[in-house]
Design an enzyme around this catalytic site. Structure first.
Site, PDB file in Angstrom:
ATOM      1  N   HIS A   1      -1.516   1.532  -4.599  1.00 59.18           N
ATOM      2  CA  HIS A   1      -1.733   3.076  -4.638  1.00 59.18           C
ATOM      3  C   HIS A   1      -0.461   3.133  -5.366  1.00 59.18           C
ATOM      4  O   HIS A   1      -0.593   4.539  -5.418  1.00 59.18           O
ATOM      5  CB  HIS A   1      -1.732   3.179  -3.206  1.00 59.18           C
TER       6      HIS A   1
ATOM      7  N   LEU B   1       2.727  -3.738  15.308  1.00 59.61           N
ATOM      8  CA  LEU B   1       2.949  -3.861  16.325  1.00 59.61           C
ATOM      9  C   LEU B   1       1.873  -4.224  17.226  1.00 59.61           C
ATOM     10  O   LEU B   1       1.866  -4.006  18.489  1.00 59.61           O
ATOM     11  CB  LEU B   1       3.316  -2.039  16.240  1.00 59.61           C
ATOM     12  N   GLU B   2       0.876  -3.912  16.560  1.00 59.20           N
ATOM     13  CA  GLU B   2      -0.271  -4.043  17.745  1.00 59.20           C
ATOM     14  C   GLU B   2      -1.761  -4.507  16.638  1.00 59.20           C
ATOM     15  O   GLU B   2      -1.342  -4.784  15.732  1.00 59.20           O
ATOM     16  CB  GLU B   2      -1.243  -2.416  17.970  1.00 59.20           C
TER      17      GLU B   2
ATOM     18  N   CYS C   1       5.159  15.412 -21.389  1.00 61.17           N
ATOM     19  CA  CYS C   1       4.976  14.449 -21.585  1.00 61.17           C
ATOM     20  C   CYS C   1       5.993  13.856 -22.593  1.00 61.17           C
ATOM     21  O   CYS C   1       6.551  14.330 -23.034  1.00 61.17           O
ATOM     22  CB  CYS C   1       3.991  13.712 -20.819  1.00 61.17           C
TER      23      CYS C   1
ATOM     24  N   GLY D   1       2.350  -4.937   9.183  1.00 65.43           N
ATOM     25  CA  GLY D   1       2.519  -3.409   9.274  1.00 65.43           C
ATOM     26  C   GLY D   1       1.223  -2.622   8.393  1.00 65.43           C
ATOM     27  O   GLY D   1       1.672  -1.653   8.455  1.00 65.43           O
ATOM     28  N   THR D   2       0.116  -2.882   8.592  1.00 65.39           N
ATOM     29  CA  THR D   2      -0.689  -2.322   8.224  1.00 65.39           C
ATOM     30  C   THR D   2      -1.867  -2.862   9.203  1.00 65.39           C
ATOM     31  O   THR D   2      -2.423  -3.057   9.988  1.00 65.39           O
ATOM     32  CB  THR D   2      -1.657  -2.932   6.631  1.00 65.39           C
ATOM     33  N   SER D   3      -2.893  -1.292   9.280  1.00 68.07           N
ATOM     34  CA  SER D   3      -3.708  -0.522   9.471  1.00 68.07           C
ATOM     35  C   SER D   3      -5.401  -1.675   9.861  1.00 68.07           C
ATOM     36  O   SER D   3      -6.154  -2.421  10.820  1.00 68.07           O
ATOM     37  CB  SER D   3      -4.769   0.739  10.057  1.00 68.07           C
TER      38      SER D   3
ATOM     39  N   GLN E   1       0.603  -1.295   0.198  1.00 74.80           N
ATOM     40  CA  GLN E   1      -0.236  -0.194  -0.409  1.00 74.80           C
ATOM     41  C   GLN E   1       1.561   0.891  -0.356  1.00 74.80           C
ATOM     42  O   GLN E   1       0.301   2.529  -0.530  1.00 74.80           O
ATOM     43  CB  GLN E   1      -0.689  -0.191   1.324  1.00 74.80           C
TER      44      GLN E   1
ATOM     45  N   CYS F   1       1.687  11.151 -16.876  1.00 74.94           N
ATOM     46  CA  CYS F   1       0.577  12.455 -17.745  1.00 74.94           C
ATOM     47  C   CYS F   1      -1.425  11.744 -17.564  1.00 74.94           C
ATOM     48  O   CYS F   1      -1.107  10.584 -17.744  1.00 74.94           O
ATOM     49  CB  CYS F   1       0.996  12.249 -19.455  1.00 74.94           C
TER      50      CYS F   1
END
Length: 235
Positions: free
Chosen positions: A110, A204-205, A137, A177-179, A92, A118
């Site tokens: 993303h 982490l959590e 371009c 590491g994604t929410s 992401q 362009c």
């Protein structure tokens, strides 16, 4: 013990790059808590005030040059090189730390901050210098239409067909590491699980989608990811 022919699909989020010093966007103290995304990260913002958008992303690009991949990025690149089965890395993140660590089987859903696109002909080009209105371009020659190659609010993520194909073929899906707060990525664990894959969260959590995972490991990505990769490769 997992057979070495299994297909692994890994999703990484802001947490993995935050450990390298890359500012997150959506955290409590993230970029969007300090800046108005409606004026910086929408197609409408680009059309109404290109210079402000350019200035914002030029600052982000400058800061990216001052950070380096951490052990988690390096461990995933190693896993890709040494794993005997299928491997797909979906991120992401719009930074280039996975590439700089050596990852190749990589999907930037993303977009990529160090590329430009362009707005007229959609040609995507790697570009290291500052964005400016007079940039033309290389494909169609149009000036003033080069935008960051990133997905803005209101736009669809990239390469979704390939992502869902990878999820359908996965034996193991791992989120790092994604929410779990942003769709469609927040639905990837359920998608893989529905196709029979095992699921693992390294974070982490707890995230918004922790209950979706068969197993979880807690700790900094720079510690838990290399440990997990070492276990896989030694099995």
């Amino acid at each position: 013990m997992m057979a070495d022919r299994e297909n692994i699909v890994v999703l990484t989020g802001a947490g993995i790059s935050a450990e390298s010093g890359v500012a997150t966007f959506r955290d409590k103290d993230g970029i969007w808590s300090k800046f108005d995304w409606q004026k910086l990260a929408t197609p409408e913002a680009f059309e109404s005030d290109q210079q402000t958008v350019y200035d914002f992303y030029n600052t982000r690009r400058h800061k990216l040059r001052d950070v380096s991949p951490n052990p988690a990025h390096e461990a995933l690149a190693r896993l890709e090189r040494e794993w005997g089965g299928g491997f797909t890395l979906i991120t992401q993140n719009i930074d280039n730390l996975h590439e700089r660590a050596g990852s190749q089987a990589l999907i930037h859903m993303h977009g990529e901050m160090m590329k430009i696109r362009c707005a007229e002909c959609e040609t995507v080009t790697p570009y290291d210098d500052d964005l400016s209105f007079d940039l033309a371009c290389r494909a169609c020659g149009e000036s003033g239409r080069m935008r960051p190659h990133v997905v803005w609010f209101g736009e669809m993520p990239l390469e979704m067909e390939g992502i869902y194909r990878a999820l359908q073929e996965a034996d193991l899906f791992v989120a790092i590491g994604t929410s779990g707060a942003v769709y469609p990525a927040a639905g990837f664990a359920a998608e893989a699980q529905a196709m029979g894959a095992r699921t693992l969260e390294l974070n982490l959590e707890d995230s918004d989608i922790t209950p979706r995972f068969d197993a979880v490991r807690r700790g900094p990505a720079g510690a838990v990811v290399p440990e997990w990769v070492e276990e896989l490769l030694d099995a």
